[in-house]
Design a protein around this motif. Sequence first.
Motif, PDB file in Angstrom:
ATOM      1  N   LEU A 101       0.851  -1.189   0.000  1.00  0.00           N
ATOM      2  CA  LEU A 101       0.000   0.000   0.000  1.00  0.00           C
ATOM      3  C   LEU A 101       0.886   1.237   0.000  1.00  0.00           C
ATOM      4  O   LEU A 101       1.851   1.325   0.762  1.00  0.00           O
ATOM      5  N   ALA A 102       0.563   2.191  -0.859  1.00  0.00           N
ATOM      6  CA  ALA A 102       1.369   3.409  -0.971  1.00  0.00           C
ATOM      7  C   ALA A 102       1.211   4.269   0.277  1.00  0.00           C
ATOM      8  O   ALA A 102       0.124   4.341   0.878  1.00  0.00           O
ATOM      9  N   HIS A 103       2.294   4.914   0.678  1.00  0.00           N
ATOM     10  CA  HIS A 103       2.251   5.836   1.811  1.00  0.00           C
ATOM     11  C   HIS A 103       1.767   7.207   1.350  1.00  0.00           C
ATOM     12  O   HIS A 103       2.109   7.649   0.238  1.00  0.00           O
ATOM     13  N   PRO A 104       0.993   7.892   2.157  1.00  0.00           N
ATOM     14  CA  PRO A 104       0.563   9.242   1.772  1.00  0.00           C
ATOM     15  C   PRO A 104       1.731  10.210   1.806  1.00  0.00           C
ATOM     16  O   PRO A 104       2.708  10.014   2.527  1.00  0.00           O
ATOM     17  N   GLU A 105       1.630  11.263   1.024  1.00  0.00           N
ATOM     18  CA  GLU A 105       2.657  12.289   1.041  1.00  0.00           C
ATOM     19  C   GLU A 105       2.603  13.031   2.370  1.00  0.00           C
ATOM     20  O   GLU A 105       1.521  13.306   2.900  1.00  0.00           O
ATOM     21  N   PRO A 106       3.771  13.350   2.962  1.00  0.00           N
ATOM     22  CA  PRO A 106       3.774  14.063   4.248  1.00  0.00           C
ATOM     23  C   PRO A 106       3.152  15.444   4.116  1.00  0.00           C
ATOM     24  O   PRO A 106       3.314  16.124   3.098  1.00  0.00           O
ATOM     25  N   VAL A 107       2.431  15.841   5.147  1.00  0.00           N
ATOM     26  CA  VAL A 107       1.756  17.130   5.155  1.00  0.00           C
ATOM     27  C   VAL A 107       2.301  17.955   6.307  1.00  0.00           C
ATOM     28  O   VAL A 107       2.345  17.484   7.457  1.00  0.00           O
ATOM     29  N   LEU A 108       2.756  19.125   6.022  1.00  0.00           N
ATOM     30  CA  LEU A 108       3.236  20.016   7.068  1.00  0.00           C
ATOM     31  C   LEU A 108       2.047  20.583   7.834  1.00  0.00           C
ATOM     32  O   LEU A 108       1.110  21.117   7.252  1.00  0.00           O
ATOM     33  N   ASP A 109       2.078  20.448   9.161  1.00  0.00           N
ATOM     34  CA  ASP A 109       0.963  20.913   9.984  1.00  0.00           C
ATOM     35  C   ASP A 109       0.872  22.445   9.953  1.00  0.00           C
ATOM     36  O   ASP A 109       1.877  23.155  10.029  1.00  0.00           O
ATOM     37  N   ASP A 110      -0.365  22.938   9.899  1.00  0.00           N
ATOM     38  CA  ASP A 110      -0.582  24.379  10.029  1.00  0.00           C
ATOM     39  C   ASP A 110      -0.894  24.682  11.493  1.00  0.00           C
ATOM     40  O   ASP A 110      -1.933  25.224  11.827  1.00  0.00           O
ATOM     41  N   TRP A 111       0.072  24.311  12.361  1.00  0.00           N
ATOM     42  CA  TRP A 111      -0.165  24.443  13.790  1.00  0.00           C
ATOM     43  C   TRP A 111      -0.062  25.897  14.239  1.00  0.00           C
ATOM     44  O   TRP A 111       0.485  26.758  13.564  1.00  0.00           O
ATOM     45  N   GLN A 112      -0.630  26.122  15.406  1.00  0.00           N
ATOM     46  CA  GLN A 112      -0.461  27.422  16.059  1.00  0.00           C
ATOM     47  C   GLN A 112       0.882  27.388  16.767  1.00  0.00           C
ATOM     48  O   GLN A 112       1.055  26.723  17.786  1.00  0.00           O
ATOM     49  N   CYS A 113       1.860  28.054  16.217  1.00  0.00           N
ATOM     50  CA  CYS A 113       3.235  27.940  16.711  1.00  0.00           C
ATOM     51  C   CYS A 113       3.415  28.783  17.966  1.00  0.00           C
ATOM     52  O   CYS A 113       3.037  29.960  18.017  1.00  0.00           O
ATOM     53  N   GLY A 114       4.007  28.169  18.969  1.00  0.00           N
ATOM     54  CA  GLY A 114       4.308  28.891  20.195  1.00  0.00           C
ATOM     55  C   GLY A 114       5.744  29.324  20.269  1.00  0.00           C
ATOM     56  O   GLY A 114       6.215  29.754  21.329  1.00  0.00           O
ATOM     57  N   GLU A 115       6.493  29.196  19.159  1.00  0.00           N
ATOM     58  CA  GLU A 115       7.906  29.542  19.133  1.00  0.00           C
ATOM     59  C   GLU A 115       8.103  30.914  18.493  1.00  0.00           C
ATOM     60  O   GLU A 115       7.256  31.414  17.748  1.00  0.00           O
ATOM     61  N   GLU A 116       9.289  31.475  18.770  1.00  0.00           N
ATOM     62  CA  GLU A 116       9.627  32.752  18.163  1.00  0.00           C
ATOM     63  C   GLU A 116       9.860  32.574  16.662  1.00  0.00           C
ATOM     64  O   GLU A 116      10.060  31.460  16.162  1.00  0.00           O
ATOM     65  N   GLY A 117       9.881  33.679  15.915  1.00  0.00           N
ATOM     66  CA  GLY A 117       9.899  33.626  14.467  1.00  0.00           C
ATOM     67  C   GLY A 117      11.064  32.864  13.880  1.00  0.00           C
ATOM     68  O   GLY A 117      10.902  32.143  12.889  1.00  0.00           O
ATOM     69  N   GLU A 118      12.271  32.989  14.445  1.00  0.00           N
ATOM     70  CA  GLU A 118      13.440  32.349  13.871  1.00  0.00           C
ATOM     71  C   GLU A 118      13.325  30.833  13.911  1.00  0.00           C
ATOM     72  O   GLU A 118      13.593  30.149  12.917  1.00  0.00           O
ATOM     73  N   ILE A 119      12.925  30.274  15.061  1.00  0.00           N
ATOM     74  CA  ILE A 119      12.795  28.825  15.166  1.00  0.00           C
ATOM     75  C   ILE A 119      11.663  28.325  14.278  1.00  0.00           C
ATOM     76  O   ILE A 119      11.791  27.296  13.608  1.00  0.00           O
ATOM     77  N   ALA A 120      10.546  29.028  14.242  1.00  0.00           N
ATOM     78  CA  ALA A 120       9.427  28.613  13.389  1.00  0.00           C
ATOM     79  C   ALA A 120       9.850  28.579  11.924  1.00  0.00           C
ATOM     80  O   ALA A 120       9.483  27.661  11.175  1.00  0.00           O
ATOM     81  N   ARG A 121      10.639  29.569  11.494  1.00  0.00           N
ATOM     82  CA  ARG A 121      11.107  29.597  10.108  1.00  0.00           C
ATOM     83  C   ARG A 121      12.049  28.423   9.839  1.00  0.00           C
ATOM     84  O   ARG A 121      11.952  27.757   8.795  1.00  0.00           O
ATOM     85  N   LEU A 122      12.951  28.139  10.790  1.00  0.00           N
ATOM     86  CA  LEU A 122      13.893  27.035  10.607  1.00  0.00           C
ATOM     87  C   LEU A 122      13.178  25.688  10.588  1.00  0.00           C
ATOM     88  O   LEU A 122      13.591  24.771   9.867  1.00  0.00           O
TER      89      LEU A 122
END
Length: 544
Positions: A101-122
């Motif tokens: 069975l084929a694996h689904p393509e990974p999806v990046l979560d659209d989470w509510q980020c609690g981190e500062e901008g630099e870490i979230a970007r990285l």
Amino acid sequence: NAKDLIRFTVYDELTLQDDAQDQGLHRDPNVYKHITLRRYLGSLSIPVNTIYWAQCLQGAFHLRGPGEGGGAGAPVNLGFRQLHCTEPRLLNLYITLTPELAHPEPVLDDWQCGEEGEIARLVIQWEKSLFANPICKGRVIKAMATDPEGTAVFLPRYICPMAPPDCLLQQHASASHATGGSDSLDPKASTADDPLMRRMLRFVSMIPFAPDLRTIRRHTDVWMTCRDFFDLCAGDNEEHAITLCNYLLYINQQAFVALGTGIQDGEAAYVITLGALSGEGDEVISWRRGRAMVWDPSNGHVCAVGDHTCGLRQVGVLFNDRNIWANIQARGEPWEISFDLSDQRCWKPFFQDKGSRRPELGTVQVPMKYTSIPSEFFRELELFLERHIMDVISGARRLTYTRFNRRCTRVLKQLLKDLELQQQALPLPTTSEDESPLFRMDRNRILFGNAIGSFLSEDLVSSNVEDSHYSALAPFMKTHDVMGFPLNMPLTDPESITKAVLSTEIHQNYSKNVEFAVATYVYSYGVSFVCSLWIYVATLQKKV
């Protein structure tokens, strides 16, 4: 359903002639009646989800005792004594899906980020680069986890050195003093083969396992802090792994949480240790295969990374309190990969440039407050569970009167107390760097599945324990054939305990002269409801 379990339960069978035949109660001499008894050896549960992601599972896998709480198997099986072995009880399996069975393509979560901008970007850049790598397809790759508030938290924030309960440190100091060692509580005095590490593993494994605590709004696995973990006194494999990792860091070990695929967990969290740190604030991560260990904090198992029977089947990422490393090697099995985290051909670190200034990573962990429960509660619980298990066996044999041997029960209870003490003092497994346990087993020509013996896994007691059990029960064995075994598990709920006892099928002995013995022992660790539950079930068949 992907969360369904494929369960393997292994027994050995013994066929006996009915005692009525020996007493001449059958009028027709050509009619013989035989009774088939099953000797329980162990069980193994594999989620369908694990097979789906792995596509193929092949190898020798550990059998363990029954129970959803990850109870350990029986150290002694009184039904078989001809062969004793301290090697693991293993079941060879080959499982695959046809067609794949084929694996689904990974999806990046659209989470509510609690981190500062630099870490979230990285995080976005790091995960995108890994998902674009074909080698990482199907692996557990993540840099964020969701807290109970629904906020994404950077994984290293869950890791920080944390002192274990005082009872573990004091017990370790007392044991060291009794054996002529130092009775210091200084964590820096611990070594790689220190029994304190085994006691920490056992303590964490006795916290009940509660699979996949998820948010109501989204089907996202929630990661709790260690304090919430103990307040609830339950959690899944992430909470167990984080807690054990923090304890090992406290005693100066190079410890990492490994996220990947486990044989019994699907997406799983384990702990990897690479030996003791050589100094304060070490940035250099050194490792030697002969000292690297894989710890399963949910089940209380530990093995060398070269052990092919390890429950961790594929490593996706490692992380500690400073960084995250993604496995970009062609293989993912612990025994096939290098753990040289400084080699960027094998591992892709989150923070890559050592010369650049990294952001200060605080921790989400809060100071621990270990609460205790009065010892009278556990004594009453012990009596309740003993009566409950007797009722379970009697209810399963409702068409036959069930007799219990109280004198044997008293002997079994003392044996359970000895087992708990010996479990806490077990040494860590050791293997040479060029020899795996499978080769040792082949060299010793160990057979599996025959009626000639029972097999003890690496976390169980030595042959001296089995001898002590036979010695204690020798008076009963003069007049009875005794068959039984102890079970060990965390304290969960009566339904799980009932399932654990009945899955051994010890109640299926319907011989007229059979008696049963049931003993329970609850060892409290002095922290909340964390305790080790021991159950000894046995049958006594009168000899004719």
